[in-house]
Design a protein around this motif. Sequence first.
Motif, PDB file in Angstrom:
ATOM      1  N   ILE A 101       0.846  -1.197   0.000  1.00  0.00           N
ATOM      2  CA  ILE A 101       0.000   0.000   0.000  1.00  0.00           C
ATOM      3  C   ILE A 101       0.876   1.240   0.000  1.00  0.00           C
ATOM      4  CG2 ILE A 101      -1.767   1.264   1.291  1.00  0.00           C
ATOM      5  CD1 ILE A 101      -2.501  -1.500   2.581  1.00  0.00           C
ATOM      6  N   ASP A 102       0.634   2.148  -0.942  1.00  0.00           N
ATOM      7  CA  ASP A 102       1.444   3.361  -1.016  1.00  0.00           C
ATOM      8  C   ASP A 102       0.954   4.389   0.010  1.00  0.00           C
ATOM      9  OD1 ASP A 102       3.572   4.843  -1.918  1.00  0.00           O
ATOM     10  OD2 ASP A 102       2.830   5.080  -3.967  1.00  0.00           O
ATOM     11  N   ALA A 103       1.738   5.459   0.154  1.00  0.00           N
ATOM     12  CA  ALA A 103       1.456   6.465   1.174  1.00  0.00           C
ATOM     13  C   ALA A 103       0.184   7.256   0.896  1.00  0.00           C
ATOM     14  CB  ALA A 103       2.649   7.412   1.314  1.00  0.00           C
ATOM     15  N   ASP A 104      -0.361   7.158  -0.323  1.00  0.00           N
ATOM     16  CA  ASP A 104      -1.637   7.817  -0.610  1.00  0.00           C
ATOM     17  C   ASP A 104      -2.818   6.865  -0.465  1.00  0.00           C
ATOM     18  OD1 ASP A 104      -1.296   6.171  -2.792  1.00  0.00           O
ATOM     19  OD2 ASP A 104      -1.286   7.773  -4.287  1.00  0.00           O
ATOM     20  N   GLY A 105      -2.562   5.651   0.061  1.00  0.00           N
ATOM     21  CA  GLY A 105      -3.620   4.683   0.282  1.00  0.00           C
ATOM     22  C   GLY A 105      -3.908   3.756  -0.881  1.00  0.00           C
ATOM     23  N   ARG A 106      -3.233   3.943  -2.003  1.00  0.00           N
ATOM     24  CA  ARG A 106      -3.466   3.063  -3.154  1.00  0.00           C
ATOM     25  C   ARG A 106      -2.864   1.683  -2.898  1.00  0.00           C
ATOM     26  NH1 ARG A 106      -0.619   4.651  -7.891  1.00  0.00           N
ATOM     27  NH2 ARG A 106       0.764   5.793  -6.480  1.00  0.00           N
ATOM     28  N   LEU A 107      -3.598   0.649  -3.285  1.00  0.00           N
ATOM     29  CA  LEU A 107      -3.078  -0.705  -3.262  1.00  0.00           C
ATOM     30  C   LEU A 107      -2.272  -0.904  -4.544  1.00  0.00           C
ATOM     31  CD1 LEU A 107      -3.003  -3.520  -1.923  1.00  0.00           C
ATOM     32  CD2 LEU A 107      -5.098  -4.054  -3.206  1.00  0.00           C
ATOM     33  N   LEU A 108      -0.946  -0.885  -4.423  1.00  0.00           N
ATOM     34  CA  LEU A 108      -0.087  -0.950  -5.604  1.00  0.00           C
ATOM     35  C   LEU A 108      -0.055  -2.337  -6.219  1.00  0.00           C
ATOM     36  CD1 LEU A 108       2.976   1.198  -4.474  1.00  0.00           C
ATOM     37  CD2 LEU A 108       1.011   1.896  -5.854  1.00  0.00           C
ATOM     38  N   GLY A 109      -0.275  -3.340  -5.406  1.00  0.00           N
ATOM     39  CA  GLY A 109      -0.225  -4.712  -5.908  1.00  0.00           C
ATOM     40  C   GLY A 109      -0.041  -5.665  -4.753  1.00  0.00           C
ATOM     41  N   ARG A 110       0.249  -6.914  -5.100  1.00  0.00           N
ATOM     42  CA  ARG A 110       0.446  -7.943  -4.085  1.00  0.00           C
ATOM     43  C   ARG A 110       1.506  -8.911  -4.561  1.00  0.00           C
ATOM     44  NH1 ARG A 110      -5.636 -10.206  -5.163  1.00  0.00           N
ATOM     45  NH2 ARG A 110      -5.380 -10.498  -7.391  1.00  0.00           N
ATOM     46  N   THR A 111       2.320  -9.346  -3.651  1.00  0.00           N
ATOM     47  CA  THR A 111       3.298 -10.402  -3.903  1.00  0.00           C
ATOM     48  C   THR A 111       2.806 -11.662  -3.215  1.00  0.00           C
ATOM     49  OG1 THR A 111       5.171  -8.879  -4.094  1.00  0.00           O
ATOM     50  CG2 THR A 111       5.661 -11.167  -3.513  1.00  0.00           C
ATOM     51  N   ARG A 112       2.747 -12.751  -3.975  1.00  0.00           N
ATOM     52  CA  ARG A 112       2.346 -14.048  -3.422  1.00  0.00           C
ATOM     53  C   ARG A 112       3.587 -14.924  -3.258  1.00  0.00           C
ATOM     54  NH1 ARG A 112      -2.860 -14.686  -7.535  1.00  0.00           N
ATOM     55  NH2 ARG A 112      -4.415 -13.741  -6.143  1.00  0.00           N
ATOM     56  N   MET A 113       3.686 -15.609  -2.112  1.00  0.00           N
ATOM     57  CA  MET A 113       4.852 -16.454  -1.859  1.00  0.00           C
ATOM     58  C   MET A 113       4.984 -17.508  -2.947  1.00  0.00           C
ATOM     59  SD  MET A 113       6.113 -18.242   1.681  1.00  0.00           S
ATOM     60  CE  MET A 113       4.707 -19.346   1.884  1.00  0.00           C
ATOM     61  N   THR A 129      -1.401 -22.167  -2.369  1.00  0.00           N
ATOM     62  CA  THR A 129      -1.068 -22.378  -3.772  1.00  0.00           C
ATOM     63  C   THR A 129       0.235 -21.634  -4.062  1.00  0.00           C
ATOM     64  OG1 THR A 129      -3.427 -22.447  -4.334  1.00  0.00           O
ATOM     65  CG2 THR A 129      -1.870 -22.023  -6.131  1.00  0.00           C
ATOM     66  N   PRO A 130       1.173 -22.226  -4.810  1.00  0.00           N
ATOM     67  CA  PRO A 130       2.396 -21.489  -5.152  1.00  0.00           C
ATOM     68  C   PRO A 130       2.056 -20.186  -5.872  1.00  0.00           C
ATOM     69  CG  PRO A 130       2.664 -23.810  -5.651  1.00  0.00           C
ATOM     70  CD  PRO A 130       1.215 -23.618  -5.300  1.00  0.00           C
ATOM     71  N   GLY A 131       2.754 -19.131  -5.507  1.00  0.00           N
ATOM     72  CA  GLY A 131       2.459 -17.808  -6.039  1.00  0.00           C
ATOM     73  C   GLY A 131       2.656 -17.696  -7.534  1.00  0.00           C
ATOM     74  N   ASP A 132       1.886 -16.792  -8.135  1.00  0.00           N
ATOM     75  CA  ASP A 132       1.919 -16.587  -9.582  1.00  0.00           C
ATOM     76  C   ASP A 132       2.223 -15.137  -9.946  1.00  0.00           C
ATOM     77  OD1 ASP A 132      -0.402 -15.391  -8.699  1.00  0.00           O
ATOM     78  OD2 ASP A 132      -1.752 -16.543 -10.003  1.00  0.00           O
ATOM     79  N   THR A 133       2.729 -14.356  -8.985  1.00  0.00           N
ATOM     80  CA  THR A 133       2.963 -12.931  -9.241  1.00  0.00           C
ATOM     81  C   THR A 133       4.395 -12.633  -9.662  1.00  0.00           C
ATOM     82  OG1 THR A 133       3.332 -12.631  -6.855  1.00  0.00           O
ATOM     83  CG2 THR A 133       1.137 -12.126  -7.704  1.00  0.00           C
ATOM     84  N   GLY A 134       5.269 -13.630  -9.673  1.00  0.00           N
ATOM     85  CA  GLY A 134       6.662 -13.372 -10.003  1.00  0.00           C
ATOM     86  C   GLY A 134       7.364 -12.620  -8.890  1.00  0.00           C
ATOM     87  N   ALA A 135       8.274 -11.730  -9.273  1.00  0.00           N
ATOM     88  CA  ALA A 135       9.074 -10.965  -8.311  1.00  0.00           C
ATOM     89  C   ALA A 135       8.902  -9.476  -8.587  1.00  0.00           C
ATOM     90  CB  ALA A 135      10.543 -11.373  -8.401  1.00  0.00           C
ATOM     91  N   PRO A 136       7.727  -8.918  -8.301  1.00  0.00           N
ATOM     92  CA  PRO A 136       7.483  -7.504  -8.624  1.00  0.00           C
ATOM     93  C   PRO A 136       8.277  -6.566  -7.726  1.00  0.00           C
ATOM     94  CG  PRO A 136       5.636  -8.407  -7.393  1.00  0.00           C
ATOM     95  CD  PRO A 136       6.543  -9.559  -7.698  1.00  0.00           C
ATOM     96  N   VAL A 137       8.625  -5.415  -8.277  1.00  0.00           N
ATOM     97  CA  VAL A 137       9.248  -4.324  -7.524  1.00  0.00           C
ATOM     98  C   VAL A 137       8.292  -3.134  -7.594  1.00  0.00           C
ATOM     99  CG1 VAL A 137      11.196  -2.728  -7.385  1.00  0.00           C
ATOM    100  CG2 VAL A 137      11.580  -5.149  -7.944  1.00  0.00           C
ATOM    101  N   TYR A 138       7.981  -2.562  -6.453  1.00  0.00           N
ATOM    102  CA  TYR A 138       6.959  -1.521  -6.346  1.00  0.00           C
ATOM    103  C   TYR A 138       7.618  -0.145  -6.222  1.00  0.00           C
ATOM    104  CZ  TYR A 138       4.190  -5.630  -5.251  1.00  0.00           C
ATOM    105  OH  TYR A 138       3.595  -6.864  -5.297  1.00  0.00           O
ATOM    106  N   GLU A 139       7.179   0.777  -7.058  1.00  0.00           N
ATOM    107  CA  GLU A 139       7.617   2.173  -6.966  1.00  0.00           C
ATOM    108  C   GLU A 139       6.725   2.866  -5.945  1.00  0.00           C
ATOM    109  OE1 GLU A 139      10.052   3.814  -8.432  1.00  0.00           O
ATOM    110  OE2 GLU A 139      10.723   2.460 -10.036  1.00  0.00           O
TER     111      GLU A 139
END
Length: 293
Positions: A101-113, A129-139
Amino acid sequence: MKIALIQHRATADRAANVRRGLAALEEAAAAGADLVVYPELAFTPFFPQHRGGPAARAWAEPVPGPTTGAFQEAARRLGVVVVLNLYERDGDHAYDTSPVIDADGRLLGRTRMMHITQYEGFYEQDYYTPGDTGAPVYETAAGRIGVAICYDRHYPEYLRALALGGADLVVVPQAGAVGEWPEGIYEAELQVAAFQNGFFMALANRVGAEDVLTFAGGSFVVDPAGRVLARAPFGEEAILYADVDLRQCAASPARQLFLRHRRPDRYTGGAVRAAPEGQGGDVPYRQADSQAR
């Protein structure tokens, strides 16, 4: 940037756990934190300590959902970046998930194990379930952040993917128990990873005695030189603060040397051993075995 790692225990009362988590967020923001990170399954008991069954999904919730919504509102009001961890339900699947969650309250995304373990006290394949989000990097407003959820920290290729994605800080929501691994190995593992990849790492561990496991605490922060900058106490609830300068990442040996000198086109795998007597050069195992036969 000031990081706050919330080292808390969790009871069977999810609503009370969320309220305590929100109170910790208020306290951390008042202390000047720019980023607040919670441990693995921060708002529920660590249910994978027991074998899973039909009732296991009762702890799961959607993302976005009630917990993320409460923290989004608080993050917006306080101007703080928040990394959570919870049990996510998505259709017929369930995941160990960290919403960001960014400082303005937006849900930027989710990382799944990504990697799911299974052994006594950690029956995670019964639940996740094994995660399907890869390895995202959040700005984020606090910088470029990646997430390595608990077991994922053991995989150098996953951490390298976060480095190649531009992460300056990797946070690790953790559920590490007393006596689970040799003393000091968590620190050594993250110290080496931070040094090899040129980023900060911050591990937020849960704490407290539960049915089977006692969680250790000892949350800590490591810099890109592999030095431990701050450590929380073992065995007690705390908020660990650490001031980090993400500009140090650019000057790290990993950014200046290691990542620039990679040769991924040559990493084809396949072990080698010495050639049989009378032959020159190393011989791949498969070739050597064929010659031996």
